[in-house]
Design an enzyme around this catalytic site. Structure first.
Site, PDB file in Angstrom:
ATOM      1  NE  ARG A  39      43.858  12.793 -78.403  1.00 14.43           N
ATOM      2  CZ  ARG A  39      44.132  11.971 -77.413  1.00 14.43           C
ATOM      3  NH1 ARG A  39      43.226  11.115 -76.998  1.00 14.43           N
ATOM      4  NH2 ARG A  39      45.304  11.985 -76.837  1.00 14.43           N
ATOM      5  CE  LYS A 203      52.234   9.751 -65.224  1.00 10.89           C
ATOM      6  NZ  LYS A 203      51.759  10.561 -66.269  1.00 10.89           N
ATOM      7  N   GLY A 361      47.199  16.581 -71.764  1.00 13.39           N
ATOM      8  CA  GLY A 361      45.802  16.875 -71.424  1.00 13.39           C
ATOM      9  C   GLY A 361      45.674  17.941 -70.350  1.00 13.39           C
ATOM     10  N   GLY A 384      51.626  12.069 -74.673  1.00 12.93           N
ATOM     11  CA  GLY A 384      52.658  11.023 -74.549  1.00 12.93           C
ATOM     12  C   GLY A 384      53.524  10.941 -75.796  1.00 12.93           C
TER      13      GLY A 384
HETATM   14  P1  AMP Z   1      52.093  14.586 -65.726  1.00 16.66           P
HETATM   15  O1  AMP Z   1      51.191  13.494 -66.197  1.00 16.66           O
HETATM   16  O2  AMP Z   1      53.445  14.116 -65.380  1.00 16.66           O
HETATM   17  O3  AMP Z   1      52.110  15.784 -66.667  1.00 16.66           O
HETATM   18  O4  AMP Z   1      51.470  15.098 -64.358  1.00 16.66           O
HETATM   19  C1  AMP Z   1      50.281  15.852 -64.278  1.00 16.66           C
HETATM   20  C2  AMP Z   1      49.857  15.918 -62.831  1.00 16.66           C
HETATM   21  O5  AMP Z   1      50.896  16.523 -62.078  1.00 16.66           O
HETATM   22  C3  AMP Z   1      48.623  16.728 -62.541  1.00 16.66           C
HETATM   23  O6  AMP Z   1      47.601  15.860 -62.166  1.00 16.66           O
HETATM   24  C4  AMP Z   1      49.034  17.647 -61.393  1.00 16.66           C
HETATM   25  O7  AMP Z   1      48.084  17.685 -60.355  1.00 16.66           O
HETATM   26  C5  AMP Z   1      50.305  16.988 -60.904  1.00 16.66           C
HETATM   27  N1  AMP Z   1      51.207  17.922 -60.198  1.00 16.66           N
HETATM   28  C6  AMP Z   1      51.725  19.063 -60.663  1.00 16.66           C
HETATM   29  N2  AMP Z   1      52.452  19.658 -59.713  1.00 16.66           N
HETATM   30  C7  AMP Z   1      52.401  18.891 -58.612  1.00 16.66           C
HETATM   31  C8  AMP Z   1      52.937  18.972 -57.297  1.00 16.66           C
HETATM   32  N3  AMP Z   1      53.692  20.009 -56.929  1.00 16.66           N
HETATM   33  N4  AMP Z   1      52.663  17.973 -56.435  1.00 16.66           N
HETATM   34  C9  AMP Z   1      51.893  16.935 -56.803  1.00 16.66           C
HETATM   35  N5  AMP Z   1      51.362  16.788 -58.025  1.00 16.66           N
HETATM   36  C10 AMP Z   1      51.606  17.751 -58.926  1.00 16.66           C
END
Ligand code: AMP
Length: 403
Positions: A39, A203, A361, A384
């Site tokens: 950044r 998410k 990230g 984001g």
């Molecule tokens: P996001 O902020 O939505 O991109 O989510 C990122 C997070 O998703 C990371 O910390 C991963 O550990 C989690 N993640 C990815 N796949 C899975 C899964 N199958 N079950 C639980 N957490 C997950």
């Protein structure tokens, strides 16, 4: 749209003070060493242009979430040395963002000099779109420059209100320009085909709306990680105890996508097999099963070997790739193979001439695990903000520059 936005190329900064909102919210370790300086590095050309033109520079940023309370942990002081080395000039520092002390320091600045201010979020007003705080900040410069893509989706004072005080004298910096240009090109389907988008992470609510926006020009949409289980569930599969974000809207949106884009369903690729675990920890017992028959009490934590093969095969045939979100819990080494394989595959195909845009990230961290982040065409500095742009929303910080 980029044509409507003034950039720093529209101004000459000689004898002018630039108030630059940067995003120096970088990850640091306990010794205040910067773990990822992307950044800051991407904002250096903006600062250098103003130094070169003999303008004065006031830098404002946030770091972490101090929630209006000043503290040593979140101080930006550690950046003085790093910035001085990068810019090969003295960087001055002020403990305040508003008030007489900072006004004095700004008035002492000579052409080509830089003043870095303390963390904006030490003032609770920063996160409240506060008119008075913005007015006080506006006294610190003649031209407002926003180069903080990582914060441009936030309705925060320095992003949305502060520019209002600068009339025509407001613009974006080089980092912002690049981010907007790449994302716009992508969103207008201008990338070379085949175009592949990979969405992962936990998410689903933050990403589901993107699918509708890209489905008409994408050749492949790969869904992985926690994003995939709501799809499998709605198709009648058994996902056991896998992560399903609790949000009633998701089911509705998914049903709508399935109905509206029936003829496009062949471009949405879900994992076929998954690595399942009997508890959420690295040392859990594991098995590889079909994604739609996960036994109760087990959860999918990574994509399986045939899904890795399938996803990588699609990636390796693509000419444009956008990636946001890991395909598993890559923070646990035993469940990181899928995400690391994706990272390597995107880096490989980029070396062969494809264009890759990676944000978020976690995705960037996994590229670093494989030491291949430098091969990516563009690492977005705002996960984001990237997601919001992909929903075709004009970001509040960009709106504030256009108005
Ligand atoms: P996001 O902020 O939505 O991109 O989510 C990122 C997070 O998703 C990371 O910390 C991963 O550990 C989690 N993640 C990815 N796949 C899975 C899964 N199958 N079950 C639980 N957490 C997950």
């Amino acid at each position: 749209m980029i044509e409507e936005i003034k950039t720093i190329n529209d101004f000459n900064f000689k004898d002018q003070t630039a108030l630059i909102r940067v995003d120096f919210n970088v990850p640091i370790n306990k010794y205040y060493e910067i773990m990822d300086d992307t950044r800051i590095r991407y904002s250096i050309p903006t600062i250098k242009k103003i130094i070169y033109e003999k303008g004065k520079i006031v830098l404002i940023s946030h770091l972490g979430r101090p929630k209006g309370i000043p503290s040593k942990i979140y101080s930006l002081k550690f950046l003085i040395r790093y910035l001085s080395e990068q810019l090969k000039t003295t960087v001055n520092f002020c403990e305040n963002c508003i008030g007489q002390n900072v006004l004095n320091k700004v008035s002492e600045l000579k052409n080509g000099e830089i003043l870095l201010l303390e963390n904006l979020r030490f003032y609770k007003e920063e996160e409240e779109e506060n008119m008075n705080f913005a007015y006080e900040l506006s006294k610190l410069g003649d031209i407002y420059v926003n180069d903080a893509f990582g914060a441009v989706h936030r309705f925060h004072t320095s992003i949305t209100i502060l520019p209002k005080f600068f009339g025509e004298k407001k613009c974006i910096g080089f980092l912002m320009k690049k981010e907007i240009q790449y994302l716009n090109q992508f969103l207008h389907g201008k990338g070379k085909r085949p175009i592949t988008v990979l969405l992962g992470g936990a998410k689903i609510s933050s990403k589901i709306e993107i699918i509708e926006n890209i489905i008409n020009f994408s050749d492949h949409i790969l869904i992985g990680g926690g994003m995939s289980y709501p799809f499998i569930k709605i198709k009648g599969g058994n996902v056991g105890s896998s992560l399903i974000e609790k949000n009633r809207n998701i089911e509705m949106i998914l049903k709508k996508i399935f109905q509206k884009y029936q003829n496009k369903m062949n471009i949405i690729h879900l994992p076929k097999d998954v690595v399942i675990a009997d508890s959420f920890k690295n040392e859990a017992n594991t098995k590889i099963v079909s994604i739609d028959s996960i036994p109760n009490g087990w959860m999918g934590l990574d994509i399986g070997p045939s899904s890795i093969k399938n996803f990588c095969k699609i990636i390796e045939k693509s000419k444009t790739i956008l990636w946001n979100g890991p395909v598993g819990v890559f923070e646990f080494s035993n469940f990181s193979l899928g995400t690391r394989s994706i990272a390597k595959s995107i880096a490989n195909i980029t070396e062969k001439g494809a264009f890759s845009l990676v944000g978020g990230g976690d995705s960037i961290a996994s590229l670093k695990m494989e030491n291949c982040e430098k091969k990516i065409s563009y690492l977005s500095t705002g996960g984001g903000a990237m997601l919001e742009s992909l929903k075709n929303k004009t970001l509040p910080g960009i709106n504030a520059i256009i108005q």
